[in-house]
Design a protein around this motif. Structure first.
Motif, PDB file in Angstrom:
ATOM      1  N   ALA A  95       0.810  -1.210   0.000  1.00 22.80           N
ATOM      2  CA  ALA A  95       0.000   0.000   0.000  1.00 22.80           C
ATOM      3  C   ALA A  95       0.850   1.269   0.000  1.00 22.80           C
ATOM      4  O   ALA A  95       0.340   2.366  -0.161  1.00 22.80           O
ATOM      5  N   ASP A  96       2.165   1.140   0.189  1.00 21.47           N
ATOM      6  CA  ASP A  96       2.985   2.326   0.454  1.00 21.47           C
ATOM      7  C   ASP A  96       3.696   2.901  -0.777  1.00 21.47           C
ATOM      8  O   ASP A  96       4.644   3.669  -0.645  1.00 21.47           O
ATOM      9  N   ARG A 201       9.891   4.703   0.700  1.00 19.04           N
ATOM     10  CA  ARG A 201       8.542   4.583   1.212  1.00 19.04           C
ATOM     11  C   ARG A 201       7.790   5.920   1.215  1.00 19.04           C
ATOM     12  O   ARG A 201       8.367   6.955   1.486  1.00 19.04           O
TER      13      ARG A 201
HETATM   14  N1  UDP Z   1       1.972  -4.907   6.270  1.00 18.88           N
HETATM   15  C1  UDP Z   1       0.956  -5.718   6.778  1.00 18.88           C
HETATM   16  N2  UDP Z   1       1.126  -6.250   8.035  1.00 18.88           N
HETATM   17  C2  UDP Z   1       2.238  -6.033   8.793  1.00 18.88           C
HETATM   18  C3  UDP Z   1       3.268  -5.229   8.233  1.00 18.88           C
HETATM   19  C4  UDP Z   1       3.111  -4.692   6.979  1.00 18.88           C
HETATM   20  O1  UDP Z   1      -0.066  -5.948   6.125  1.00 18.88           O
HETATM   21  O2  UDP Z   1       2.299  -6.538   9.906  1.00 18.88           O
HETATM   22  C5  UDP Z   1       1.799  -4.320   4.913  1.00 18.88           C
HETATM   23  C6  UDP Z   1       2.067  -2.824   4.842  1.00 18.88           C
HETATM   24  O3  UDP Z   1       0.910  -2.069   5.114  1.00 18.88           O
HETATM   25  C7  UDP Z   1       2.540  -2.641   3.393  1.00 18.88           C
HETATM   26  C8  UDP Z   1       3.260  -3.972   3.118  1.00 18.88           C
HETATM   27  O4  UDP Z   1       2.753  -4.916   4.065  1.00 18.88           O
HETATM   28  O5  UDP Z   1       1.454  -2.501   2.499  1.00 18.88           O
HETATM   29  C9  UDP Z   1       4.759  -3.851   3.241  1.00 18.88           C
HETATM   30  O6  UDP Z   1       5.125  -3.326   4.497  1.00 18.88           O
HETATM   31  P1  UDP Z   1       6.410  -2.431   4.725  1.00 18.88           P
HETATM   32  O7  UDP Z   1       6.419  -1.309   3.755  1.00 18.88           O
HETATM   33  O8  UDP Z   1       6.467  -2.059   6.159  1.00 18.88           O
HETATM   34  O9  UDP Z   1       7.564  -3.477   4.391  1.00 18.88           O
HETATM   35  P2  UDP Z   1       8.801  -3.384   3.373  1.00 18.88           P
HETATM   36  O10 UDP Z   1       8.383  -2.531   2.215  1.00 18.88           O
HETATM   37  O11 UDP Z   1       9.893  -2.806   4.156  1.00 18.88           O
HETATM   38  O12 UDP Z   1       9.041  -4.805   2.950  1.00 18.88           O
END
Ligand code: UDP
Ligand code: MG
Length: 319
Positions: A95-96, A201
């Motif tokens: 979502a980010d 992000r």
């Molecule tokens: N997310 C989720 N549950 C969690 C942690 C993250 O659903 O416990 C979702 C978060 O909203 C985002 C995606 O997983 O849409 C990726 O999270 P994040 O950006 O924190 O991780 P990264 O990009 O560092 O892998």
């Protein structure tokens, strides 16, 4: 007639869901699909994420949502979204905005015109990330690739578009401790990789702390590899031989030189060394045992507090 399902795991994403929705609408207008659905999986957010999603779903029936009773983790959110999806193509994206939504166009064009069941995104740069994180991540991929039968390319994301065939196979794997990247690789099917540069992000920092990343890596390795267990056995065997030789040496020394006290320091070293190896080995075995313990309880992968589905079971596209 193609239906596209988009699965979006959300944990405290109140600031991004609306702009993501608008962006996706723009992108989908550029591809020729008969219908689409966007499934937001609220993973026990503590902010206004769920209300924002509900607001959007009021005026757009393509928007579906599931809200968990607590935070179950991204892996559970992905599984829930895949279970609810009905499209013959299913995409997973964060979502980010770290998974550039415009790649969906390329993914869709490839999956519909070429012989692939999956089009997945891969980051080729990790700019914006700390040196330590990139370094540890690189070694994590190299360990998992060397110790297991699955292969995960460095920089692999969960961001991908898959055929219904592949999604159905993923749903057949019901394990509770889920490592999606391993599961995607394990089910097989032909995957096309598309590369892109890292995007920082949209809001604040990643939700993954070093501790959660460490637990995630341990889960990943122990889910797909039993090499650590074999290593322990080999280590045990080598130590047995060394200990046996040492015993022979100590007995011979005692018989021929009558010097029982002089070896005290070396004895302490050996006891400590063997003791620590044993503890380490028990720790590794414990990791696997705890995994069996979790799986054997057969607890659900997630619990739904509320959703837009209200018990209706929609028929999935078969292919
Ligand atoms: N997310 C989720 N549950 C969690 C942690 C993250 O659903 O416990 C979702 C978060 O909203 C985002 C995606 O997983 O849409 C990726 O999270 P994040 O950006 O924190 O991780 P990264 O990009 O560092 O892998
Ligand atoms: Mg992210």
């Amino acid at each position: 007639m193609n239906i596209l399902s988009l699965v979006v795991p959300c944990y405290n994403e109140e600031k991004t869901v609306l702009s993501l929705y608008n962006e996706i609408l723009k992108i989908l207008s550029k591809i020729s699909i008969a219908d689409f659905e966007m499934i937001f999986v609220d993973d026990g957010s503590t902010d206004n994420t769920l209300n924002t999603i509900k607001e959007i779903s009021k005026y757009d029936e393509h928007i579906k949502y599931i809200s968990f009773s607590r935070n179950f983790g991204k892996e559970s959110a992905i599984f829930a979204g895949l279970e609810k999806s009905v499209g013959n193509f299913v995409a997973i994206l964060d979502a980010d905005f770290q998974d550039p939504p415009e790649l969906l166009i390329k993914m869709y064009n490839i999956i519909t015109t070429q012989d692939y069941d999956c089009v997945a995104a891969r980051r080729i740069s990790r700019s914006g990330e700390s040196f330590l994180r990139s370094f540890l991540s690189k070694y994590f991929y190299s360990i998992i690739n060397k110790t297991s039968k699955i292969e995960i390319l460095e920089g692999t994301r969960d961001y991908r578009m898959m055929s219904r065939l592949m999604v159905n196979s993923i749903l057949e794997l019901k394990e509770s401790v889920r490592f999606s990247k391993g599961i995607f690789s394990w089910v097989g099917y032909k995957t096309k990789w598309i590369e892109y540069k890292n995007v920082t992000r949209y809001n604040d920092k990643s939700k993954w702390s070093f501790r959660s990343l460490f637990v995630y890596s341990l889960d990943a390795i122990t889910s797909f590899s039993s090499v650590p267990l074999s290593l322990v056995s080999i280590l045990g065997f080598i130590l047995c031989i060394i200990s046996f030789l040492l015993i022979l040496f100590v007995v011979a020394k005692n018989i021929f030189f009558k010097d029982p006290v002089a070896g005290y320091p070396s004895m302490i070293c050996i006891i400590l060394f063997i003791g620590s190896i044993q503890l380490f080995s028990i720790g590794i075995i414990g990791q696997y045992l705890s995994k069996i313990f979790v799986e054997i309880k057969r607890r659900p992968i997630y619990l739904i507090k509320e959703s837009s589905y209200r018990g209706e079971t929609k028929k999935r596209c078969e292919k």
